[in-house]
Design an enzyme around this catalytic site. Structure first.
Site, PDB file in Angstrom:
ATOM      1  N   PRO A 115      40.805  26.359  35.589  1.00  0.00           N
ATOM      2  CA  PRO A 115      41.476  27.616  35.945  1.00  0.00           C
ATOM      3  C   PRO A 115      42.237  27.491  37.260  1.00  0.00           C
ATOM      4  O   PRO A 115      41.741  26.913  38.231  1.00  0.00           O
ATOM      5  CB  PRO A 115      40.307  28.605  36.072  1.00  0.00           C
ATOM      6  N   CYS A 116      43.446  28.034  37.273  1.00  0.00           N
ATOM      7  CA  CYS A 116      44.359  27.769  38.388  1.00  0.00           C
ATOM      8  C   CYS A 116      44.495  28.941  39.345  1.00  0.00           C
ATOM      9  O   CYS A 116      45.264  28.867  40.303  1.00  0.00           O
ATOM     10  CB  CYS A 116      45.743  27.401  37.849  1.00  0.00           C
ATOM     11  N   GLN A 117      43.748  30.031  39.147  1.00  0.00           N
ATOM     12  CA  GLN A 117      43.953  31.216  39.983  1.00  0.00           C
ATOM     13  C   GLN A 117      43.738  30.935  41.463  1.00  0.00           C
ATOM     14  O   GLN A 117      44.385  31.519  42.331  1.00  0.00           O
ATOM     15  CB  GLN A 117      43.022  32.352  39.527  1.00  0.00           C
TER      16      GLN A 117
END
Length: 408
Positions: A115-117
């Site tokens: 996940p890149c958040q």
């Protein structure tokens, strides 16, 4: 060429690799709706191989339920989707399930993007701590544990470009060190999806790693694929209005759209998920003004330029590009998961339609084929699409890896 897909999402990466003949052993993903999408895609490929694709079409046409569809699929195929969050507690169990799927043969490749958040510009700007305390900063460590366990010859790790600068570059430095300590040489490039046949300006960091004893260098990606502009991409989709849906057999406006790089498979005649959000009158008035400003003046209408009666709050100093239209004669701006919240940033370029994008239009911009079905709600589908790696981009990466002298 046997592959494990980690943090799989809806399967954009594995779709591209699969189209190039790679054998996807398993997908590991925590989101329930994305897992349903992965199972349905596994069902598609199984039924296609068995020459029973009509059962899949029956499902898309609403003639049978999802449960009835899955009843036609062997359990070992559906079990390729491991619906679990990857963390310290679950990894031993995930390893056990993967061991069954992997069997005694080697794993050639691991693909995936945590996940890149925590690395995204938007996420960092919203967090007063600049995401420094977000545990997602360290999901790469789980990825490395899979590298150590299965020792693939190579891996492909995808993320937003913010991963390069997170915490003043410390995160990326640690990623490279951990991967090196696991036995891999690594290199990366910032690649733009629009250079891979994807009708979208989408920059992503693609890290490729390979065992230190393998004769390999990061490939150069020179593609002669002609990327279609949005007008071409949408030309066989019927026009609809806000809140309208149009799905079913033979609903396309053209017999075939041969200019869109196989996104609509040859002889595919079932249009799904061409569904537009309903919008209130104020939003529709704004959408029309935004589209007209671009069509007549070639300008992006800022929030502070809207008539007072259309403004919903008093902040006219920041975040002025709240509304944005997709342009007909070029590529789309980046599709992100926020499209699941509203369509204000993805207004259709056709003033006559005056609406935001449908699920199918967003999927096409991400280069998913029209026979790809996103499960559960419209919002869930948009979220899956926004988070995905464009399959055509993944396919070109897979093609380059397959064509090297390295024997996988």
């Amino acid at each position: 060429m046997r592959v494990i897909d980690l943090f799989a999402g809806a399967g954009g990466l594995s779709e591209g690799f699969r189209q190039e003949g790679f054998d996807i052993l398993a997908h590991v993903e925590m989101d329930k709706s994305a897992c349903n999408t992965l199972r349905t895609r596994e069902a598609y490929y199984y039924l296609k191989e068995q020459n029973e694709i009509d059962k899949y079409k029956d499902y898309l046409l609403g003639n049978i339920s999802r449960e009835e569809l899955y009843n036609n699929i062997p359990l070992e195929i559906l079990n390729k989707v491991i619906e679990k969050e990857i963390n310290n507690k679950t990894i031993p169990q995930i390893f056990n399930e993967l061991d069954v799927l992997v069997g005694t043969e080697e794993v050639d490749l691991i693909i995936g993007g945590p996940p890149c958040q925590a690395y995204s510009t938007a996420g960092i700007s919203r967090d007063p701590n600049r995401m420094k305390n977000d545990p997602r900063n360290y999901f790469y460590r789980y990825y490395v544990r899979f590298l150590r366990k299965y020792q693939p010859k190579m891996f492909v790790f995808e993320n937003v470009r913010g991963i390069l600068s997170a915490q003043e570059g410390k995160v990326f430095k640690n990623i490279k060190r951990n991967m090196s300590n696991a036995g891999y040489k690594v290199d990366y490039r910032i690649l733009n999806a629009s250079n891979f046949g994807v009708s979208q300006l989408r920059e992503r960091v693609i890290i490729i790693g390979w065992k230190k004893d393998l004769p390999f260098d990061y490939p150069e990606f020179y593609t002669d694929i002609e990327t279609p502009v949005i007008k071409t991409l949408f030309k066989d989709l019927p026009k609809i209005q806000s809140g309208q849906s149009l799905n079913g057999l033979n609903q396309y406006t053209d017999e075939n759209n041969n200019e869109i790089n196989g996104i609509r498979p040859f002889d595919w005649n079932i249009l799904t998920q061409h569904i537009s959000r309903p919008n209130n009158e104020k939003d529709l008035n704004i959408y029309k003004l935004v589209a007209e400003a671009w069509e007549k003046e070639g300008k992006l209408l800022k929030y502070n330029e809207l008539p007072d009666e259309l403004k919903t709050h008093k902040n006219t100093d920041t975040f002025l590009d709240r509304y944005k239209n997709v342009k007909y004669n070029t590529f789309s701006h980046t599709i992100v998961a926020h499209i699941s919240k509203d369509g204000h940033y993805y207004i259709h370029p056709d003033i006559e339609q005056n609406r935001s994008l449908t699920v199918r239009e967003a999927a096409r911009i991400q280069s998913f084929p029209d026979d790809f079905y996103f499960e559960d709600s419209r919002s869930a589908a948009f979220k899956q699409i926004g988070n995905a790696v464009p399959p055509l981009m993944a396919k070109e990466i897979a093609k380059k890896l397959k064509s090297t002298e390295l024997v996988l």
